[in-house]
Every structure is written in C-alpha cells, then in structure tokens.
Design a protein around this motif. Structure first.
Motif, mmCIF file in Angstrom:
data_model
loop_
_atom_site.group_PDB
_atom_site.id
_atom_site.type_symbol
_atom_site.label_atom_id
_atom_site.label_comp_id
_atom_site.label_asym_id
_atom_site.label_seq_id
_atom_site.Cartn_x
_atom_site.Cartn_y
_atom_site.Cartn_z
ATOM 1 N N ASP A 49 0.816 -1.207 0.000
ATOM 2 C CA ASP A 49 0.000 0.000 0.000
ATOM 3 C C ASP A 49 0.857 1.268 0.000
ATOM 4 O O ASP A 49 0.333 2.384 0.049
ATOM 5 C CB ASP A 49 -0.934 0.011 1.210
ATOM 6 N N VAL A 50 2.200 1.091 -0.043
ATOM 7 C CA VAL A 50 3.127 2.215 -0.108
ATOM 8 C C VAL A 50 4.150 1.917 -1.209
ATOM 9 O O VAL A 50 4.184 0.820 -1.761
ATOM 10 C CB VAL A 50 3.863 2.417 1.242
ATOM 11 N N ASP A 51 5.006 2.902 -1.524
ATOM 12 C CA ASP A 51 5.997 2.652 -2.569
ATOM 13 C C ASP A 51 7.055 1.668 -2.076
ATOM 14 O O ASP A 51 7.161 1.383 -0.874
ATOM 15 C CB ASP A 51 6.630 3.947 -3.075
ATOM 16 N N ALA A 52 7.835 1.134 -3.026
ATOM 17 C CA ALA A 52 8.774 0.054 -2.725
ATOM 18 C C ALA A 52 9.815 0.471 -1.691
ATOM 19 O O ALA A 52 10.184 -0.323 -0.815
ATOM 20 C CB ALA A 52 9.466 -0.402 -4.001
ATOM 21 N N ARG A 53 10.289 1.712 -1.763
ATOM 22 C CA ARG A 53 11.311 2.156 -0.809
ATOM 23 C C ARG A 53 10.754 2.168 0.612
ATOM 24 O O ARG A 53 11.404 1.681 1.552
ATOM 25 C CB ARG A 53 11.819 3.542 -1.191
ATOM 26 N N LEU A 54 9.570 2.742 0.786
ATOM 27 C CA LEU A 54 8.960 2.759 2.108
ATOM 28 C C LEU A 54 8.710 1.344 2.620
ATOM 29 O O LEU A 54 8.945 1.038 3.792
ATOM 30 C CB LEU A 54 7.640 3.530 2.076
ATOM 31 N N GLY A 55 8.238 0.470 1.731
ATOM 32 C CA GLY A 55 7.984 -0.909 2.139
ATOM 33 C C GLY A 55 9.252 -1.618 2.571
ATOM 34 O O GLY A 55 9.250 -2.388 3.542
ATOM 35 N N LEU A 56 10.362 -1.351 1.863
ATOM 36 C CA LEU A 56 11.642 -1.974 2.201
ATOM 37 C C LEU A 56 12.119 -1.508 3.570
ATOM 38 O O LEU A 56 12.513 -2.318 4.420
ATOM 39 C CB LEU A 56 12.681 -1.621 1.123
ATOM 40 N N TYR A 57 12.089 -0.200 3.802
ATOM 41 C CA TYR A 57 12.531 0.338 5.091
ATOM 42 C C TYR A 57 11.595 -0.119 6.208
ATOM 43 O O TYR A 57 12.040 -0.364 7.333
ATOM 44 C CB TYR A 57 12.605 1.862 5.041
ATOM 45 N N ARG A 58 10.292 -0.235 5.916
ATOM 46 C CA ARG A 58 9.345 -0.697 6.934
ATOM 47 C C ARG A 58 9.662 -2.137 7.338
ATOM 48 O O ARG A 58 9.636 -2.485 8.517
ATOM 49 C CB ARG A 58 7.923 -0.604 6.398
ATOM 50 N N THR A 59 10.002 -2.973 6.366
ATOM 51 C CA THR A 59 10.384 -4.349 6.673
ATOM 52 C C THR A 59 11.644 -4.372 7.526
ATOM 53 O O THR A 59 11.733 -5.112 8.511
ATOM 54 C CB THR A 59 10.609 -5.146 5.380
ATOM 55 N N PHE A 60 12.623 -3.543 7.158
ATOM 56 C CA PHE A 60 13.854 -3.445 7.955
ATOM 57 C C PHE A 60 13.528 -3.004 9.375
ATOM 58 O O PHE A 60 14.052 -3.565 10.354
ATOM 59 C CB PHE A 60 14.823 -2.459 7.310
ATOM 60 N N GLN A 61 12.690 -1.977 9.499
ATOM 61 C CA GLN A 61 12.350 -1.457 10.823
ATOM 62 C C GLN A 61 11.717 -2.529 11.706
ATOM 63 O O GLN A 61 11.982 -2.591 12.907
ATOM 64 C CB GLN A 61 11.389 -0.280 10.687
ATOM 65 N N ARG A 62 10.889 -3.369 11.117
ATOM 66 C CA ARG A 62 10.258 -4.419 11.900
ATOM 67 C C ARG A 62 11.290 -5.437 12.383
ATOM 68 O O ARG A 62 11.208 -5.920 13.520
ATOM 69 C CB ARG A 62 9.170 -5.102 11.059
ATOM 70 N N ILE A 63 12.247 -5.759 11.531
ATOM 71 C CA ILE A 63 13.317 -6.673 11.945
ATOM 72 C C ILE A 63 14.125 -6.033 13.072
ATOM 73 O O ILE A 63 14.413 -6.670 14.101
ATOM 74 C CB ILE A 63 14.251 -6.999 10.755
ATOM 75 N N TRP A 64 14.486 -4.770 12.895
ATOM 76 C CA TRP A 64 15.271 -4.062 13.901
ATOM 77 C C TRP A 64 14.513 -3.972 15.226
ATOM 78 O O TRP A 64 15.054 -4.267 16.293
ATOM 79 C CB TRP A 64 15.620 -2.665 13.393
ATOM 80 N N SER A 65 13.258 -3.559 15.154
ATOM 81 C CA SER A 65 12.473 -3.370 16.375
ATOM 82 C C SER A 65 12.249 -4.673 17.127
ATOM 83 O O SER A 65 12.161 -4.682 18.354
ATOM 84 C CB SER A 65 11.115 -2.740 16.037
ATOM 85 N N SER A 66 12.183 -5.774 16.392
ATOM 86 C CA SER A 66 11.943 -7.058 17.040
ATOM 87 C C SER A 66 13.141 -7.545 17.836
ATOM 88 O O SER A 66 13.020 -8.442 18.671
ATOM 89 C CB SER A 66 11.562 -8.122 16.001
ATOM 90 N N THR A 67 14.315 -6.953 17.588
ATOM 91 C CA THR A 67 15.530 -7.408 18.263
ATOM 92 C C THR A 67 16.207 -6.314 19.075
ATOM 93 O O THR A 67 17.322 -6.481 19.547
ATOM 94 C CB THR A 67 16.543 -7.958 17.243
ATOM 95 N N ASN A 68 15.538 -5.160 19.233
ATOM 96 C CA ASN A 68 16.085 -4.059 20.017
ATOM 97 C C ASN A 68 15.006 -3.507 20.921
ATOM 98 O O ASN A 68 13.898 -3.219 20.480
ATOM 99 C CB ASN A 68 16.610 -2.941 19.110
ATOM 100 N N TYR A 116 5.509 6.705 9.698
ATOM 101 C CA TYR A 116 5.010 5.404 9.228
ATOM 102 C C TYR A 116 6.044 4.311 9.513
ATOM 103 O O TYR A 116 5.691 3.206 9.959
ATOM 104 C CB TYR A 116 4.727 5.490 7.731
ATOM 105 N N LEU A 117 7.309 4.624 9.298
ATOM 106 C CA LEU A 117 8.361 3.619 9.451
ATOM 107 C C LEU A 117 8.580 3.223 10.906
ATOM 108 O O LEU A 117 8.836 2.048 11.193
ATOM 109 C CB LEU A 117 9.663 4.132 8.836
ATOM 110 N N ILE A 118 8.494 4.174 11.812
ATOM 111 C CA ILE A 118 8.727 3.835 13.213
ATOM 112 C C ILE A 118 7.416 3.648 13.981
ATOM 113 O O ILE A 118 7.424 3.488 15.197
ATOM 114 C CB ILE A 118 9.607 4.880 13.925
ATOM 115 N N GLU A 119 6.320 3.713 13.236
ATOM 116 C CA GLU A 119 4.991 3.511 13.818
ATOM 117 C C GLU A 119 4.697 4.532 14.905
ATOM 118 O O GLU A 119 4.339 4.191 16.034
ATOM 119 C CB GLU A 119 4.840 2.077 14.332
ATOM 120 N N GLY A 120 4.863 5.808 14.540
ATOM 121 C CA GLY A 120 4.565 6.910 15.440
ATOM 122 C C GLY A 120 3.772 7.976 14.720
ATOM 123 O O GLY A 120 3.045 7.683 13.761
ATOM 124 N N THR A 121 3.920 9.216 15.167
ATOM 125 C CA THR A 121 3.255 10.354 14.534
ATOM 126 C C THR A 121 4.312 11.345 14.058
ATOM 127 O O THR A 121 5.443 11.349 14.570
ATOM 128 C CB THR A 121 2.323 11.066 15.526
#
Length: 265
Positions: A49-68, A116-121
């Motif tokens: 539902d977003v462009d490829a760059r945002l989707g890529l960084y969002r996936t990275f952020q989820r990996i990062w957040s799950s381990t930090n 959007y990437l860090i799930e904030g405002t």
C-alpha cells in the motif's frame, strides 16, 4: 517489474542507514540481509500500500524493532559485542530517537514517512529528532580534519563543523597533505572526499591515517552507490554530494556516537 527489481535501487541506501544505525558495516549489512530474507520467505507480507522504498525500510524497521528494546540497551544481537563503545550513550538516547534522526536527516524521509516507518506520529518524529541532536551534541565534541579539494565545499563543511560546536584543526586537498596534517594534529574525526586535487584518493589517505591511529571517518562522494554494495569492506558513514547541512550534522553525530574516545563519564 518484479519485487526484487523494484527494491534493488534502494538497497545501497538501506545499507547506509543500517550501518549508521548500528555503527558497523558488518552488523548493519547483517540486518539488511535479514530483512531481505524475510521478504523472500513471505513476499505476501511485503507492504504493497506504499511505494517500494517505504515498504523496504518498513520491513527493515520491523526486523530491527523485534531485536532491540527501547527500554534497555541498543546492543546488536547479530554482533559479538562491538557496539559496547556506545553503551554509555545508549542509556541516554533511545533507539527511536536515533532512527528518527537518521531517517529524516540522512535518508531524506519526511516526518510523515518516518512516522510510518517507526509507527509513530509526525509530531513524535520531530520531537525525537530534536531530543537526539540535543543529547548527542551535549555528549560529543571533536577536532575535525577536512580532506576536500573543492574550496567552496571545504569552507561550507568548515562552517557546519564549527557551528556544531566542533573544532577544525586542518583542511587538506591531497593525500600526502591529509596524512601529514593528521599525524601532526591527531584529529578525533575525519571528513574525507573521495577524489582529491592531485588525482589521489581520499580513501587511500584515510587508509594511511588509520594505519597510524584509530579515528572515526565520514566519506563524502557524489556516487554513494559505488561504496554501498555490501560486497567488500566499505565505509560505515557516508554523505552524498550535494549535501544538506542536516545530513552532515546527522552523520557527524552518529560517527562520534560510536567513537570510544568521546564516551561520556
């Protein structure tokens, strides 16, 4: 166009972000690989539902957040403890603050996209950026060697560095001059262009300097993708020409953040 083809142009810049976030090429690239493996394993979960760059960084952020854990230290689970240098600072600065800073100042995302990437405002992003800069600047001061052969760019960098509260102990335009000044002045940070006045290389100058003593380095180049392939030893901190003041500020903050010589008491 396949998903892989859509993502490929954005991978060098995700590596830049990951390296700055972790303070290490090895560990940053490991997180990028983990994000790519997650996409390959479950392509249907990739945000469409977003462009490829945002989707890529969002996936990275989820990996990062799950381990930090924001409430604890920012130790890298893929590392073997090399981020211990940063622990005294990490106790004062949350990972979300550094993420907000890097996503906006270095990667060029808007506050809305960073939110959007860090799930904030967006308001939260702006507050996190302000907090990160204030705390990092309070903790770190440096003597900077600038290796740059274009006078206007060198003066611009010198102004930015001084305005940030750091000192400039030299400006060099060739490899030999850079090495000579570094050995004489012992800077605590180096800003280095890649191509120098006499066709010598800023990379070679830095190699010569690092052979004598350890110092954090930020490279400056018009072609960052050439140094962000993930296929060989590459810079951890990289600024793209033409640069913005905020980009230089963010890169300096992060480079000093992981420097053992400026760890606060």
């Amino acid at each position: 166009m396949s998903l892989g083809q859509e993502l490929a142009p954005h991978l060098p810049f995700l590596r830049r972000y990951a390296r700055a976030l972790t303070g290490s090429q090895q560990h940053g690239d490991a997180y990028v690989r983990a994000a790519l493996e997650a996409i390959v394993a479950a392509p249907g979960d990739f945000p469409r539902d977003v462009d490829a760059r945002l989707g890529l960084y969002r996936t990275f952020q989820r990996i990062w957040s799950s381990t930090n854990d924001d409430e604890q230290s920012d130790a890298d689970p893929v590392s073997d403890g090399t981020e211990a240098i940063a622990q005294a600072r990490l106790a004062r600065i949350t990972p979300r603050s550094r993420q907000a800073l890097l996503l906006t100042a270095m990667e060029g995302f808007t506050p809305e996209d960073a939110a959007y990437l860090i799930e904030g405002t967006p308001d939260e992003v702006e507050a996190l950026v302000a907090d990160a800069l204030a705390e990092i600047e309070r903790q770190t001061r440096a003597d900077v060697l600038i290796i740059e052969d274009e006078p206007i760019i060198a003066m611009d960098l010198e102004t930015i560095v001084r305005d940030l509260g750091h000192s400039v102990n030299g400006v060099a335009v060739t490899r030999d001059e850079a090495v000579s000044q570094a050995l004489a002045q012992r800077p605590t940070l180096v800003l280095a262009d890649i191509q120098l006045a006499d066709d010598s290389s800023g990379i070679d100058a830095v190699k010569d300097i690092l052979a004598e003593f350890s110092v954090p380095v930020i490279f400056i180049t018009a072609f960052p993708e050439r140094l962000l392939t993930g296929e060989r030893p590459e810079p951890t901190f990289l600024i793209t020409k033409p640069f913005q003041r905020s980009t230089v500020k963010a890169a300096i903050s992060q480079a000093l953040f992981f420097d053992s010589t400026t760890v606060p008491a």
